[in-house]
Design an enzyme around this catalytic site. Sequence first.
Site, PDB file in Angstrom:
ATOM      1  N   SER A   1       0.902  -1.274  -0.007  1.00 40.23           N
ATOM      2  CA  SER A   1      -0.027   0.071   0.013  1.00 40.23           C
ATOM      3  C   SER A   1       0.813   1.200  -0.028  1.00 40.23           C
ATOM      4  CB  SER A   1      -0.870   0.148   1.081  1.00 40.23           C
ATOM      5  OG  SER A   1      -1.392   1.327   1.345  1.00 40.23           O
TER       6      SER A   1
ATOM      7  N   TYR B   1      -0.075  -0.234  10.598  1.00 39.17           N
ATOM      8  CA  TYR B   1      -0.582  -0.630   9.171  1.00 39.17           C
ATOM      9  C   TYR B   1       0.676  -0.225   8.313  1.00 39.17           C
ATOM     10  CZ  TYR B   1      -2.959  -1.250   4.661  1.00 39.17           C
ATOM     11  OH  TYR B   1      -3.297  -1.398   3.490  1.00 39.17           O
TER      12      TYR B   1
HETATM   13  N1  LIG Z   1      -8.800  -1.253  -0.056  1.00 39.00           N
HETATM   14  C1  LIG Z   1      -8.007  -0.466  -0.344  1.00 39.00           C
HETATM   15  O1  LIG Z   1      -7.947   0.700  -0.574  1.00 39.00           O
HETATM   16  C2  LIG Z   1      -6.441  -0.819  -0.217  1.00 39.00           C
HETATM   17  C3  LIG Z   1      -5.392   0.140  -0.460  1.00 39.00           C
HETATM   18  C4  LIG Z   1      -4.005  -0.410  -0.318  1.00 39.00           C
HETATM   19  C5  LIG Z   1      -3.654  -1.563  -0.009  1.00 39.00           C
HETATM   20  N2  LIG Z   1      -4.764  -2.664   0.004  1.00 39.00           N
HETATM   21  C6  LIG Z   1      -4.300  -3.915   0.222  1.00 39.00           C
HETATM   22  O2  LIG Z   1      -5.083  -4.933  -0.422  1.00 39.00           O
HETATM   23  C7  LIG Z   1      -5.295  -6.084   0.151  1.00 39.00           C
HETATM   24  C8  LIG Z   1      -6.647  -6.535   0.092  1.00 39.00           C
HETATM   25  O3  LIG Z   1      -7.493  -5.795   0.841  1.00 39.00           O
HETATM   26  P1  LIG Z   1      -8.883  -5.487   0.448  1.00 39.00           P
HETATM   27  O4  LIG Z   1      -8.916  -3.877   0.254  1.00 39.00           O
HETATM   28  O5  LIG Z   1      -9.696  -6.393  -0.676  1.00 39.00           O
HETATM   29  O6  LIG Z   1      -9.611  -5.731   1.802  1.00 39.00           O
HETATM   30  P2  LIG Z   1     -10.921  -6.783   2.423  1.00 39.00           P
HETATM   31  O7  LIG Z   1     -12.053  -6.543   1.412  1.00 39.00           O
HETATM   32  O8  LIG Z   1     -11.040  -6.468   3.621  1.00 39.00           O
HETATM   33  O9  LIG Z   1     -10.194  -8.234   2.087  1.00 39.00           O
HETATM   34  C9  LIG Z   1      -9.073  -8.623   2.892  1.00 39.00           C
HETATM   35  C10 LIG Z   1      -9.056 -10.234   2.815  1.00 39.00           C
HETATM   36  O10 LIG Z   1      -7.994 -10.549   3.808  1.00 39.00           O
HETATM   37  C11 LIG Z   1      -8.469 -11.623   4.477  1.00 39.00           C
HETATM   38  N3  LIG Z   1      -7.863 -11.754   5.884  1.00 39.00           N
HETATM   39  C12 LIG Z   1      -7.765 -10.817   6.862  1.00 39.00           C
HETATM   40  N4  LIG Z   1      -7.324 -11.559   8.158  1.00 39.00           N
HETATM   41  C13 LIG Z   1      -7.018 -12.536   7.774  1.00 39.00           C
HETATM   42  C14 LIG Z   1      -6.261 -13.605   8.145  1.00 39.00           C
HETATM   43  N5  LIG Z   1      -5.826 -13.717   9.583  1.00 39.00           N
HETATM   44  N6  LIG Z   1      -5.984 -15.015   7.531  1.00 39.00           N
HETATM   45  C15 LIG Z   1      -6.512 -15.041   6.441  1.00 39.00           C
HETATM   46  N7  LIG Z   1      -7.140 -13.943   5.704  1.00 39.00           N
HETATM   47  C16 LIG Z   1      -7.229 -12.987   6.246  1.00 39.00           C
HETATM   48  C17 LIG Z   1      -9.970 -11.126   4.810  1.00 39.00           C
HETATM   49  O11 LIG Z   1     -10.715 -12.477   5.119  1.00 39.00           O
HETATM   50  P3  LIG Z   1     -12.082 -12.207   5.792  1.00 39.00           P
HETATM   51  O12 LIG Z   1     -13.166 -11.974   4.975  1.00 39.00           O
HETATM   52  O13 LIG Z   1     -12.407 -13.353   6.459  1.00 39.00           O
HETATM   53  O14 LIG Z   1     -12.038 -10.961   7.000  1.00 39.00           O
HETATM   54  C18 LIG Z   1     -10.387 -10.873   3.294  1.00 39.00           C
HETATM   55  O15 LIG Z   1     -10.548 -12.015   2.740  1.00 39.00           O
HETATM   56  C19 LIG Z   1      -4.749  -5.773   1.655  1.00 39.00           C
HETATM   57  O16 LIG Z   1      -3.296  -6.573   1.836  1.00 39.00           O
HETATM   58  C20 LIG Z   1      -4.635  -4.449   1.686  1.00 39.00           C
HETATM   59  O17 LIG Z   1      -3.842  -3.953   2.684  1.00 39.00           O
HETATM   60  C21 LIG Z   1      -6.158  -2.331  -0.160  1.00 39.00           C
END
Ligand SMILES: NC(=O)c1ccc[n+]([C@@H]2O[C@H](COP(=O)([O-])OP(=O)(O)OC[C@H]3O[C@@H](n4cnc5c(N)ncnc54)[C@H](OP(=O)(O)O)[C@@H]3O)[C@@H](O)[C@H]2O)c1
Length: 323
Positions: free
Chosen positions: A179, A204
Amino acid sequence: MSAAVILAAVLGGGVFFVARRIFFRRKALKLLRFPAGLMRGKTVIVTGANSGIGRATAAELLKLQARVVMACRDRQRAEEAAQDIKNQAGPNQGEVVVKHLDLASLQSVRSFCDEIIREEPRIDVLINNAGLYQCPYSRTEEGYEMQLGVNHLGHFLLTNLLLDLLKQSAPSRIVVVSSKLYKYGSINFEDLNSEQNYNKSFCYSQSKLANLLFTRELARRLDGTGVTVNALTPGIVRTRLGRHVNIPLLIKPLFMLVSWMFFKSPLEGAQTPLYLACSPEVEGVSGKCFANCEEEQLLSKATDDHTAKRLWDLSESMVGLRG
Ligand SMILES: NC(=O)c1ccc[n+]([C@@H]2O[C@H](COP(=O)([O-])OP(=O)(O)OC[C@H]3O[C@@H](n4cnc5c(N)ncnc54)[C@H](OP(=O)(O)O)[C@@H]3O)[C@@H](O)[C@H]2O)c1
Ligand SMILES: *[C@@H]1O[C@H](CO)[C@@H](O)[C@H](O)[C@H]1NC(C)=O
């Protein structure tokens, strides 16, 4: 009179925002197009594949006929997501395998990897996507601060345990979802585990900086093996990542509007992970970070080899890979 002015302003504003969104969307919506069947015969592991960016990535890979291993902590949510993406992937699709992986438990990471090594003859791509953002202070099963534990340490062990299989499957790829918020972090070696105090936004950023340093050190170690590793920053994407952030009730509608207008959809957010996982353009490229499918320049704190090495060694002992 004043009511009419307000009404006009609201309507005008609404029209402006909708127009702006349509315009903005058209600009942002340059989705990748790969030849059908590009990933046929290839196995891809996606962590956190039941939601957000991971789910959109898994769905696209399935359309490209990959064998997609959805590595998720909640079996029911994962099965539901798997069913949905299968229903939407059309007639010529790959396969989905749902597997349990809780990155907050190194024991779970180990049993997941044992199972993969037993059952999968090859891994072509590993996508380290799962992540947590600004959760209240909590610890992983082994007692590590949760954001560092899930975002960095769990994936660190996972990747290391799968390395032999990735090497045997070369050319193969590792993709790390970081990120841009890494910019506000540093690796706090004095208190990596936040025992002295917990700052959820710092933690984070620290974990996402750790993703980048991990990518750098791993690329160095993998030089010449045919396994590449690259990181990416997805931009701001409409997902469930913000679930721990409390938005006051009154601000919520405004937030929804803003996110609808300006945030990427999960499919848009999945473009760079897909590019790094599938595109022939990045064959042989390693140790880089990408944003919007282009190489991104990083701050020097994310390219410091000394810090990368120090973090690697410390991570190895934290996950029990040495001594
Ligand atoms: N969204 C943004 O704007 C953004 C920006 C920069 C970076 N990112 C990065 O993108 C990546 C994906 O995030 P997202 O935005 O798609 O968020 P999300 O919709 O919350 O998805 C996150 C995923 O990670 C899983 N997870 C959390 N804790 C876990 C654990 N202990 N073991 C296994 N899986 C786990 C969640 O599972 P559950 O559904 O069971 O909780 C979910 O499947 C992350 O690494 C985040 O840092 C996102
Ligand atoms: C927490 O960390 C963030 C980002 O590193 C920083 O901007 C903020 O000032 C810190 N907050 C406190 C209370 O130290």
